[in-house]
Design a protein around this motif. Structure first.
Motif: not given
Length: 194
Positions: A42-57
């Motif tokens: 869930p991308i409700q915060t900038p930290e969550a968007v970064e987490c998504l980016r790391v996992l997608a990598a």
């Protein structure tokens, strides 16, 4: 990629809400290694968007959850998401996801929402909150909407996963039971047997 491809043989959508990156990687790798699921952040915060980016990598399918605006669809795509999930049905978000080439999983809780989501081109639907709707809701909605493919989400764990799958859920969106220490192994065991 479609949800048919993403969730074929994978009955688990592990929802990693508010989980620090290191812990999210640990849980995601366990889910991917099991062969039983995909991961949603869930991308409700900038930290969550970064987490998504790391996992997608990591090279495995990762989706963006709690997507409630076209701007969030754009952020999800930029971070490497391969699908989007929403708590409700917002046709602007459906269209933005489709335009970005991301399959969208809208939340539905009424027959009207199911109908409108199907009309908008979404075959896969998030039955939310499944814990409140119950397995009977899925059984009843399969009658008038046999083409709908439901991901039951909210209040699901090892204790009730078989009931929702038996009622017709194609997959289960699970957050708390996945992120709680010791919660993932029993759920994976149940899914292996189901």
């Amino acid at each position: 990629m479609s949800f048919d491809d993403l969730l074929r043989g994978r009955p688990l959508v592990a929802i990693l809400r508010g989980v620090p990156v290191a812990r999210a990687l640990e849980i995601a790798r366990a889910v991917w290694d099991s062969g039983l699921g995909v991961v949603e952040v869930p991308i409700q915060t900038p930290e969550a968007v970064e987490c998504l980016r790391v996992l997608a990598a990591e090279g495995h399918p990762v989706g963006a959850g709690t997507v409630r605006s076209a701007a969030q669809v754009e952020a999800a795509a930029e971070a490497g998401a391969v699908f989007t999930v929403a708590p409700g049905l917002d046709l602007d978000v459906v269209r933005a996801s489709q335009a970005a080439g991301l399959p969208h999983l809208p939340g539905v809780a009424t027959p009207s929402e199911v109908h409108h989501a199907l009309q908008a081109g979404c075959e896969w639907l998030k039955a939310f909150p499944a814990g409140a709707l119950g397995p009977a809701w899925l059984r009843e909605l399969r009658g008038p909407f046999p083409e709908a493919k439901f991901v039951a989400t909210g209040g699901i764990g090892a204790h009730n996963a078989p009931e929702y799958l038996a009622a017709g859920a194609r997959a289960l969106g699970v957050g708390g039971a996945v992120t709680t220490d010791g919660g993932l192994p029993p759920l994976l065991e149940v899914l292996r047997r189901t």
